[in-house]
Design a protein around this motif. Structure first.
Motif, mmCIF file in Angstrom:
data_model
loop_
_atom_site.group_PDB
_atom_site.id
_atom_site.type_symbol
_atom_site.label_atom_id
_atom_site.label_comp_id
_atom_site.label_asym_id
_atom_site.label_seq_id
_atom_site.Cartn_x
_atom_site.Cartn_y
_atom_site.Cartn_z
ATOM 1 N N ILE A 157 0.985 3.494 10.895
ATOM 2 C CA ILE A 157 1.399 4.899 10.716
ATOM 3 C C ILE A 157 2.542 5.004 9.703
ATOM 4 O O ILE A 157 2.594 5.944 8.899
ATOM 5 C CB ILE A 157 1.802 5.516 12.082
ATOM 6 N N ALA A 158 3.426 4.013 9.716
ATOM 7 C CA ALA A 158 4.589 4.051 8.808
ATOM 8 C C ALA A 158 4.164 4.089 7.337
ATOM 9 O O ALA A 158 4.930 4.494 6.467
ATOM 10 C CB ALA A 158 5.467 2.833 9.063
ATOM 11 N N LYS A 159 2.952 3.666 7.047
ATOM 12 C CA LYS A 159 2.480 3.626 5.652
ATOM 13 C C LYS A 159 1.818 4.940 5.220
ATOM 14 O O LYS A 159 1.428 5.086 4.069
ATOM 15 C CB LYS A 159 1.449 2.490 5.493
ATOM 16 N N ILE A 160 1.643 5.864 6.157
ATOM 17 C CA ILE A 160 0.951 7.124 5.812
ATOM 18 C C ILE A 160 1.924 8.080 5.123
ATOM 19 O O ILE A 160 3.064 8.235 5.550
ATOM 20 C CB ILE A 160 0.368 7.781 7.088
ATOM 21 N N THR A 161 1.458 8.688 4.046
ATOM 22 C CA THR A 161 2.270 9.704 3.355
ATOM 23 C C THR A 161 1.386 10.954 3.204
ATOM 24 O O THR A 161 0.183 10.902 3.482
ATOM 25 C CB THR A 161 2.700 9.225 1.944
ATOM 26 N N PRO A 162 1.958 12.071 2.727
ATOM 27 C CA PRO A 162 1.109 13.266 2.542
ATOM 28 C C PRO A 162 -0.037 13.033 1.552
ATOM 29 O O PRO A 162 -0.999 13.783 1.519
ATOM 30 C CB PRO A 162 2.101 14.312 1.997
ATOM 31 N N LYS A 163 0.077 11.970 0.739
ATOM 32 C CA LYS A 163 -0.989 11.705 -0.243
ATOM 33 C C LYS A 163 -2.105 10.800 0.303
ATOM 34 O O LYS A 163 -3.096 10.547 -0.357
ATOM 35 C CB LYS A 163 -0.391 11.069 -1.498
ATOM 36 N N THR A 164 -1.912 10.284 1.515
ATOM 37 C CA THR A 164 -2.930 9.400 2.093
ATOM 38 C C THR A 164 -4.159 10.221 2.489
ATOM 39 O O THR A 164 -4.032 11.216 3.201
ATOM 40 C CB THR A 164 -2.371 8.678 3.345
ATOM 41 N N LYS A 165 -5.327 9.764 2.035
ATOM 42 C CA LYS A 165 -6.551 10.523 2.308
ATOM 43 C C LYS A 165 -7.538 9.756 3.202
ATOM 44 O O LYS A 165 -8.411 10.362 3.805
ATOM 45 C CB LYS A 165 -7.253 10.897 0.986
ATOM 46 N N ALA A 166 -7.423 8.456 3.228
ATOM 47 C CA ALA A 166 -8.403 7.686 4.020
ATOM 48 C C ALA A 166 -7.864 6.302 4.367
ATOM 49 O O ALA A 166 -6.986 5.768 3.685
ATOM 50 C CB ALA A 166 -9.707 7.524 3.226
ATOM 51 N N ILE A 167 -8.414 5.774 5.459
ATOM 52 C CA ILE A 167 -8.167 4.372 5.826
ATOM 53 C C ILE A 167 -9.470 3.623 5.527
ATOM 54 O O ILE A 167 -10.546 4.103 5.881
ATOM 55 C CB ILE A 167 -7.856 4.232 7.332
ATOM 56 N N LEU A 168 -9.340 2.480 4.865
ATOM 57 C CA LEU A 168 -10.530 1.679 4.564
ATOM 58 C C LEU A 168 -10.519 0.429 5.429
ATOM 59 O O LEU A 168 -9.568 -0.354 5.403
ATOM 60 C CB LEU A 168 -10.522 1.314 3.070
ATOM 61 N N LEU A 169 -11.575 0.271 6.210
ATOM 62 C CA LEU A 169 -11.708 -0.906 7.078
ATOM 63 C C LEU A 169 -12.828 -1.790 6.552
ATOM 64 O O LEU A 169 -13.859 -1.274 6.140
ATOM 65 C CB LEU A 169 -12.194 -0.480 8.462
#
Ligand SMILES: Cc1ncc(COP(=O)(O)O)c(C=O)c1O
Length: 398
Positions: A157-169
């Motif tokens: 969560i600490a890496k999420i910013t308003p510009k984050t759009k997706a998580i890639l697994l």
């Protein structure tokens, strides 16, 4: 004349970087065992070509931009029968491999300078797509001593910013061989829901998970259905890398209708490859997958147990795919991999490894690591382990 920054910023893949040294080694008469390539060596089932030959196609016309209906129906059935997943033919778009699926999915989601969140080390080719589309990477670190499983939720969560759009697994993982647990997938799903992100779940190795564990698909959870996009491919599932058939799979109707425009722009995927792929999905069942899995699992055991016996080598047991990340007792794994090709042989033979730095975003991370792929026969794996052991002894006595 101009070359775009987008193109010139793309780095040579860590797998390809060593090719000139390998070519030179072969020219000088050395035999090279390829522990570097993620290309299954098992034969492509004959059903692929049989279906093409029997199709009687007289004119190779464009196919539907979504992909042949027959193939999409066959995939839908394959999902239901093998994974109890409900995806209908309108929720599946056929692409030229998982690679085109990734490119289209990323193009649909990201604007320039948006951010993608993923676990490092990660599949190095993703970087080429990120550079092409000018997507920024925010990586959280997975540690080898934890088998490259996810770090605590707060670290992600600490890496999420308003510009984050997706998580890639990538699940099972390349280069890690990690198979996430259901709990880990739920952590990712919950984060995605809470922060309104897509989860792009690259599941091209889904059928390769070992020790009787199943790689649960991110598509299994109804609660994350709007967030989830699956990347599919026949490359590894059916040993058919050259067929170039993959898919984008999602229940999110708005997303599918937008990404479909990109499929329309490139008109169609190869008609013949789709016919062959439909043949594979319709004819090969559980016993085929179980047979392939057993072969790779046995190789995994041979390589893992062999590596444990080499002095100074650290390794955690991979749970899926056909890769293992190995920490070597060397100063710089790239230098070592080149040295193995240029200067070393054991009875006229050597091995080609993939230095792991290219799988990391963090500078200098992975400097002692290599990725080993076990897409070669068991006997060759045993010989490669001996060569690696002798190579390490000699390299460290210089
Ligand atoms: C994690 C991962 N995703 C996607 C791909 C792309 O595969 P393809 O384009 O052959 O389907 C690969 C290929 O090695 C891979 O390792």
């Amino acid at each position: 004349m101009n070359i775009s920054k987008r193109a010139s910023n793309i780095k040579v893949s860590p797998v390809r970087k060593l090719i000139p040294y390998q070519e030179e080694a072969i020219k000088r008469g050395k035999k090279v065992y390829h522990l570097n390539i993620g290309q299954p060596d098992l034969p492509t089932p004959p059903e692929f070509t049989e279906f093409i030959v029997n199709s009687g196609e007289k004119t190779l016309s464009y196919a539907h931009s979504k992909g042949n209906l027959g193939l999409r129906l066959a995939m839908s059935k394959f999902y239901k029968e093998n994974f109890d997943l409900d995806f209908n033919e309108e929720e599946i778009l056929i692409t030229a491999g998982g690679s085109e699926a990734l490119l289209f999915v990323l193009t649909t989601i990201f604007d320039v300078d948006d951010e993608i969140l993923l676990s490092e080390p990660y599949y190095a080719n993703y970087n080429s797509f990120f550079e092409m589309l000018q997507i920024k990477v925010n990586a959280f670190s997975a540690k080898s001593e934890d088998g490259f499983h996810l770090p605590p939720k707060e670290e992600i969560i600490a890496k999420i910013t308003p510009k984050t759009k997706a998580i890639l697994l990538t699940h099972p993982g390349n280069p890690t061989g990690t198979v996430y647990t259901e709990e880990e997938l739920k952590i990712i799903g919950d984060i995605a829901k809470e922060y309104n992100l897509y989860v792009i779940s690259d599941e091209v190795y889904r059928l390769l998970s070992y020790d009787n564990k199943i790689a649960t698909s991110m598509g299994s959870f109804p609660e994350y259905r709007e967030n989830t996009i699956i990347i599919e491919s026949i490359s590894k599932t059916y040993s058919a890398c050259g067929a170039r058939i993959g898919a984008i799979v999602s229940k999110n109707k708005e997303f599918i209708s937008q990404v479909y425009k990109l499929c329309q722009a490139r008109l169609s995927v190869s008609t013949l490859d789709m016919i062959g792929a439909e043949g594979l999905y319709n004819t090969l069942k559980k016993d085929y997958f179980d047979g392939n899995r057993a072969i790779y699992e046995k190789r995994r055991d041979v390589i893992y147990e062999g590596l444990l016996k080499i002095d100074g080598v650290k390794v955690t047991k991979p749970e899926g795919a056909f890769y293992v990340m190995v920490t070597l007792p060397v100063d710089d794994s790239e230098k070592f991999a080149i040295w193995m090709l240029e200067y070393f042989d054991y009875e006229g033979e050597t091995v080609m490894l993939t230095p792991a730095q290219g799988f990391y975003k963090t500078p200098d991370a992975g400097k002692q690591q290599v990725r080993i792929s076990y897409c070669i026969e068991e006997e060759k794996i045993r010989k490669s382990l001996k060569i690696l052991e002798e190579g390490l002894k000699k390299y460290n006595s210089k």
